[in-house]
Design an enzyme around this catalytic site. Structure first.
Site, short mmCIF file in Angstrom:
data_model
loop_
_atom_site.label_atom_id
_atom_site.label_comp_id
_atom_site.label_asym_id
_atom_site.label_seq_id
_atom_site.Cartn_x
_atom_site.Cartn_y
_atom_site.Cartn_z
N LYS A 162 -0.89 -9.40 -5.21
CA LYS A 162 -1.12 -8.74 -6.51
C LYS A 162 -0.25 -9.44 -7.54
O LYS A 162 0.75 -10.07 -7.21
CB LYS A 162 -0.74 -7.26 -6.43
N1 GLU Z 1 -7.74 -4.73 -8.20
C1 GLU Z 1 -8.60 -4.18 -7.19
C2 GLU Z 1 -7.79 -3.43 -6.15
O1 GLU Z 1 -6.70 -2.99 -6.42
C3 GLU Z 1 -9.53 -5.22 -6.60
C4 GLU Z 1 -8.89 -6.34 -5.85
C5 GLU Z 1 -9.84 -7.44 -5.44
O2 GLU Z 1 -11.04 -7.30 -5.60
O3 GLU Z 1 -9.34 -8.44 -4.97
O4 GLU Z 1 -8.23 -3.18 -5.08
#
Ligand code: GLU
Length: 431
Positions: free
Chosen positions: A116
């Protein structure tokens, strides 16, 4: 050999969110008696990248921004997870959110790890062309720390398909023209027409709705006429509400960063969305709705609460106010450990984030496959496959929770950790 039930201390310096995800992890790790060596590995994040980078603003001045990318674990495949643009983004938030991604992708059975990141910024203060330059410069600075088979970002809070298009274009522009197209799957959540897949926009919200529906089926209740409230009306809150409304449930309250509204006879989702577009992105002043105090929101009369904004929202301070019988976590980490204890005592059930909002990354996986294999998937196939994966995950979690007599979050973590533990045991630790 050390004893098996080690509980690694949570450092004081770590933000609420890191402490929270580690407590959730440790609770599950204790339950499954996780191999202590693997616990050590999973307790830390593999790579933490902090980048300070300059961007020229519209007025000619240069501003320095700070961007983050934390890669927690890649035992099951490339790192995967969103990039958020928010003032709360810092290294601890990125670490915690990266960890949740590892558990989420593992639980869904995807061939991914967890990461992230994002930029510490209030995007509302910048023009579209400034945001484009900020995004492109950050992407350039990340260089090959991201990559289609290494670490694949996606949208998160305050980022969207447009952001992903800029990232893809910037990253692909750093490769030779003849190779360019091989790198399209460096990000997911792109616009349809630029490598994006149909249905990715709604896949998180659809998943939130579907897990609520599956829960209701297990409880033999219908969603028709059930009243629900939503914190955060971005992509996830909007689409979850849309599908809930289609099923006959009634949206009665919404809170965003600026206002909280309550309308006991129901808020029409389409009308609210149109209102937001004309009111600087806020639910404020929605016609015929009561404006309520921020702190009164969670105490509203309702059956289901969908937190779909930021982490650490449901805490010891407000958990006792909650009247909903079910909390469906559209956001990542919205409930902290103390808050959760109170909810459990009060008999309130929680569909945990790593299950509830996993539709997003599952949709991302389909987009990644589409790009990688040169295919074109259609909406109906995407939704059908999404449903299949989510139903499997939901049933696994539900059955494990019943069999082991644990809450659904612990069940989800146990299943996610076990999959990774198995991979490590098969492979061993290099060298
Ligand atoms: N931001 C989204 C999550 O927290 C999607 C992450 C993604 O698709 O890689 O799951």
């Amino acid at each position: 050999m050390i004893t098996k039930d080690i509980q690694l201390p949570v450092k004081k310096s770590e933000s609420g969110m890191v402490a929270n995800v580690l407590e959730q992890f440790n609770k599950a790790a204790n339950h499954i008696d996780l191999n202590p060596n693997i616990r050590r590995i999973l307790n830390v994040t593999n790579n933490e990248i902090i980048i300070h980078f300059p961007v020229k603003m519209d007025n000619g001045n240069v501003e320095i921004f700070t961007g983050y990318r934390v890669q927690h674990n890649n035992a099951l495949g490339p790192y995967k997870g969103g990039l958020r643009y928010h003032e709360t983004v810092d290294i601890d938030a990125a670490k915690a959110l990266a960890m949740w991604m590892t558990w989420k992708t593992s639980l869904a059975g995807l061939p991914y790890g967890g990461a992230k990141g994002g930029i510490k910024i209030n995007p509302k203060l910048y023009s579209q062309s400034e945001l484009e330059r900020i995004t492109r410069r950050f992407t350039y600075a990340l260089g090959d720390n991201i990559g289609p088979e290494h670490d694949i970002p996606a949208p998160d809070v305050n980022t969207n398909a447009q952001t992903m298009a800029w990232i893809a274009d910037t990253y692909m522009s750093t490769k030779s023209p003849a190779e360019r197209s091989r790198y399209q799957h460096v990000v997911t959540g792109k616009p349809v027409g630029s490598g994006g897949i149909e249905g990715r926009d709604r896949s998180t919200g659809y998943g939130v709705f579907l897990t609520i529906k599956l829960w209701a089926e297990k409880r033999n209740v219908s969603l028709k006429g059930k009243r629900f409230i939503v914190q955060g009306f971005g992509n996830v809150g909007y689409w979850a509400s849309h599908f809930m409304e289609q099923e006959g449930a009634i949206l009665v309250g919404v809170q965003d960063a600026f206002a909280s509204i309550y309308k006991p006879d129901g808020i029409e989702v389409k009308q609210l969305n149109a209102h937001i577009e004309n009111h600087e992105g806020s639910v404020n002043l929605f016609p015929d709705a009561f404006a309520i105090e921020k702190d009164d929101f969670f105490g509203l009369e309702c059956d289901i609460l969908i937190p779909a904004a930021l982490g650490n929202q449901i805490t010891a301070e407000n958990a006792h106010l909650i009247k909903a019988k079910l909390i469906a976590e559209g956001a990542n980490g919205p409930t902290n450990v103390e808050g959760e204890r109170i909810l459990i005592e009060n008999g309130i059930e929680i569909i945990p984030d790593i299950l509830c909002n996993s539709g997003g990354v599952i949709g991302s996986y389909f987009e990644w496959l589409q790009n990688r294999n040169g295919e074109l998937w259609h909406m109906d196939e995407v939704i059908l496959k999404l449903e299949k994966v989510l139903k499997e995950s939901f049933n696994k979690v539900y059955e494990y929770a019943n069999k082991e007599n644990v809450d659904m979050r612990t069940a989800a973590f146990c299943l996610a950790i076990q999959r990774i533990e198995k991979a490590y045991i098969q492979r061993g630790i290099f060298p």
